[in-house]
Design an enzyme around this catalytic site. Structure first.
Site, PDB file in Angstrom:
ATOM      1  CG  HIS A 191      -1.783   1.177   1.398  1.00 54.17           C
ATOM      2  ND1 HIS A 191      -3.116   1.169   1.086  1.00 54.17           N
ATOM      3  CD2 HIS A 191      -1.509   2.441   1.825  1.00 54.17           C
ATOM      4  CE1 HIS A 191      -3.634   2.373   1.316  1.00 54.17           C
ATOM      5  NE2 HIS A 191      -2.675   3.162   1.764  1.00 54.17           N
ATOM      6  CD  GLU A 192       1.548   3.609   3.691  1.00 54.78           C
ATOM      7  OE1 GLU A 192       1.713   4.667   3.054  1.00 54.78           O
ATOM      8  OE2 GLU A 192       0.513   3.387   4.351  1.00 54.78           O
ATOM      9  CG  HIS A 205       0.279   6.239  -0.668  1.00 54.05           C
ATOM     10  ND1 HIS A 205      -0.794   6.871  -1.254  1.00 54.05           N
ATOM     11  CD2 HIS A 205      -0.215   5.639   0.452  1.00 54.05           C
ATOM     12  CE1 HIS A 205      -1.883   6.662  -0.515  1.00 54.05           C
ATOM     13  NE2 HIS A 205      -1.558   5.916   0.521  1.00 54.05           N
ATOM     14  CG  HIS A 245       0.264   9.032  -6.826  1.00 55.28           C
ATOM     15  ND1 HIS A 245      -0.860   9.275  -6.087  1.00 55.28           N
ATOM     16  CD2 HIS A 245       0.080   9.685  -7.997  1.00 55.28           C
ATOM     17  CE1 HIS A 245      -1.699  10.032  -6.788  1.00 55.28           C
ATOM     18  NE2 HIS A 245      -1.146  10.303  -7.955  1.00 55.28           N
TER      19      HIS A 245
HETATM   20 ZN   LIG Z   1      -2.771   5.200   2.068  1.00 57.60          ZN
END
Ligand SMILES: [Zn+2]
Length: 669
Positions: free
Chosen positions: A461-462, A465, A468
């Site tokens: 998940h991290e 990010h 991104h």
């Molecule tokens: Zn998040």
């Protein structure tokens, strides 16, 4: 006397020279950077030239370059590796930063210039990205109160200043409560605990300078303890301490802070002409209105609650069969749920864990990014701010892309949770600037460090990010990377979690820590089949938190948030053996700052999209379909906030997703 924070950094990739920076350097550097930014703003506002995009909007983008650089280092360290000196600096600077940003908003000459450029936007020959930056700058000034006059303006400035102080205090209180509590375990207390929990408890004891194993309030330790300890008395003690964070009375109690915060937010919204804070906050999100959020949450709530209640019945009978009468309590749920998982799915978290080594899961996240986007990762031998933090250079086709820092282990100086931040953001204005991106987690230490499946998902998940940020390709820093609507920002991260579920990823990377053997096919199959196990519980604890957050801000601010929380939970019929994922006194998403206030629903909003976005890969030819990967990068990962979120999503997918995604992904219907 030279302050290393204010010098040019002659380091590899212009990384901050951590070994030279001391806590004494931050205060003077931030003061100096604030002064410099002020001076630049004054020049922009008071210049004689006719307002133009370049001399006003672009100039503003660059006015706080030094401040960004210094604050980028400081706030990363304050979150990931706090010291009493850093905490004192946060308290000192929260009001200073707030005052600075109000000064900018309240600068009438500057506002007149921005508004003038905005009024003439159609005749300026702006690029699409420039027009977007102008629109966002103008909007942000309006929403910050630039168009207010007199009394209302100064009242708003005071309110924002006070909110900044309260947010800092809330975070520090929570950290203090998390740090101060631990429970020492006698040898007999370890019975029934798997090796990895015992090892983490010993590592935590060492960190607390205690001679022997302890349970702390770190999620990576307390959750497995609640899952595996057959000692109901110890589970109850640990759970109650966990639930009491921020509500222990005395100096670190967060309940008054929550009440004052909510009242001030309502004042802030009303000064700006909104009926309440949720209306103000959601105006710029994809959801747009509180009703849209409530609709989505309630659509998921009822099936989740029904599932959780059915599960509670099963767990209660398991507990009664153990000879324990009475009701299933919150400290029982994880223990019996773990037993049930073993029985029904033949899936034992303790047997699974040796296959999920931290280093191998990092490698897996890199490997997927390599296959999807052609990124390569090379470990860097550089000094960082803590010995547990590691750095990699990220390249593509031999070209530098970013520096990625991973700081994975729990420690007392780190706030809880997991997050991604940019110590430096990508932009091209004023010369190509490549990002430094940090992932911070709170995994339990061990030799080797082993993750739960949930931890591995957090890591992916991290890292989503981080992609991104790293793949961002925009000119203006204000729309770089994750500078997007809050209910869109979780799309890249939640989407990336899907690659962990692709069988070939674990087949390749999940090897036993002792034997090196790959995860047996049947274990992998059972793991993937159990993906939606206990989703009733997970969805209930999440949606309850999101609804309480929404109720706090959608209407008059409650004078007693704890009573308001209880009312919301009673109204929605919260199952007795489940508590909110984050109750009010520890709800940092909502009270540590504005970030997720009336925005905790964002995860679910993004979930509707992530399920649909991953389906696009599957429809196109598989999880690593190169054309879809290219589209994902072009329209979402590199695009930052250059367009509205639904325009970006539609460009990627060809349409918006249907609403059922979240319910289906949770296996709830
Ligand atoms: Zn998040």
């Amino acid at each position: 006397m030279t302050n290393p924070l204010l010098q040019d950094w002659q380091t590899p990739f212009e990384l901050p020279p951590f070994e030279q920076i001391t806590d004494e350097d931050f205060g003077p550097a931030m003061d100096a950077a604030l002064e410099e930014a002020r001076a630049q703003i004054k020049v922009i506002a008071e210049q004689a030239d006719i307002p133009s995009f370049a001399n006003t909007i672009e100039a503003l983008e660059q006015a706080d370059g030094l401040l960004d650089r210094v604050a980028g280092v400081f706030f990363n360290l304050a979150g990931a590796d706090s010291t009493p000196a850093r905490e004192a600096l946060q308290r000192e600077f929260a009001p200073k930063f707030s005052a600075f940003s109000s000064e900018i908003t309240n600068n009438e000459t500057l506002w007149a210039r921005i508004d003038d450029v905005w009024q003439r936007k159609d005749s300026l020959g702006l690029s699409a990205e420039q027009e977007r930056v102008l629109y966002l700058t103008h909007r942000s000034f309006v929403r910050s109160g630039a168009a207010l006059k007199g009394e209302a303006r100064s009242q708003l400035t005071d309110v924002k200043g006070r909110l900044a102080v309260l947010g800092t205090q809330f975070t520090q209180n929570l950290l203090a409560d998390e740090r101060s509590w631990f429970m020492e375990l006698e040898p007999t207390d370890l019975e029934g605990l798997p090796d990895f929990v015992v090892a983490s408890a010993h590592a935590a004891g060492k960190e607390k300078a205690v001679d022997g194993p302890v349970v702390t309030l770190s999620r990576s330790l307390i959750v497995p303890f609640l899952q595996f300890s057959p000692r109901r008395d110890l589970r109850e003690r640990a759970f109650k301490a966990w639930a009491a964070r921020g509500a222990n009375g005395g100096e670190t109690d967060n309940r008054e802070i929550a009440a004052e915060t909510l009242a001030l937010r309502e004042t802030r919204a009303k000064l700006l002409g909104y009926p309440n804070f949720a209306a103000y906050k959601l105006e710029t999100e994809m959801a747009g209105r509180p009703e849209a959020v409530r609709d989505l949450l309630m659509q998921v709530w009822e099936p989740a609650k029904a599932q959780a209640e059915a599960d509670a019945d099963v767990l209660t009978s398991m507990m009664h069969a153990d000879g324990i009468n009475g009701d299933l309590e919150p400290w029982d749920w994880r223990y019996y749920s773990e037993k049930r998982r073993k029985a029904e799915h033949d899936l034992d978290e303790a047997a699974l864990k040796p296959y999920l080594q931290l280093d191998a899961m990092i490698e897996a996240s890199f490997d997927c990014a390599g296959r999807l986007f052609g990124l390569q990762f090379r470990p860097l031998d550089v000094t960082l701010y803590h010995e547990d933090a590691r750095a990699w250079e990220v390249t593509r086709g031999g070209e530098h892309v970013a520096v990625f820092i991973g700081d994975y282990f729990a420690r007392g100086s780190k706030r809880s949770g997991a997050w991604c931040s940019a110590m430096r953001s990508q932009k091209k204005l004023g010369g190509e600037t490549r990002p430094i991106v940090v992932n911070v987690c709170n995994f339990a230490k061990g030799e080797p460090a082993l993750l739960s499946y949930d931890d591995a998902r957090t890591l992916f998940h991290e890292f989503g990010h981080a992609l991104h940020q790293m793949l961002s390709d925009v000119t203006y820093g204000s729309i770089s990377g994750t500078s997007v609507a809050r209910d869109f920002v979780e799309l890249p991260s939640q989407l990336y979690e899907h690659w962990l579920e692709v069988p070939e990823v674990l087949e390749k990377h999940a090897c036993h820590s002792q034997t090196g053997a790959p995860m047996p096919a049947d274990l992998l199959e059972r793991l993937l089949a159990a993906q939606t196990y206990d989703m009733g519980f997970a969805t209930v604890e999440y949606v309850a938190s999101a609804l309480v957050d929404l109720d706090f801000h959608d209407g008059a601010a409650p004078s007693d948030p704890m009573a308001a929380q209880a009312e919301t939970l009673a109204r929605i019929g919260m199952p007795k053996a489940i508590t909110m994922r984050h109750a009010t006194p520890q709800f940092a998403h909502v009270f540590a700052g504005d970030g997720y206030s009336s925005g905790y629903y964002s995860y679910m909003w993004s979930e509707v999209m992530d399920a649909d976005a991953f389906a696009a890969f599957e429809e196109a030819g598989g999880a690593f379909d190169p054309e879809m990967a290219k589209k994902l990068e072009t329209f979402i990962l590199s695009a930052g906030g250059s367009q509205e979120a639904d325009a970006l999503y539609t460009a990627f997918r060809g349409r918006m997703p249907g609403r059922r995604g979240a319910v289906e992904r949770a296996g709830l219907g």
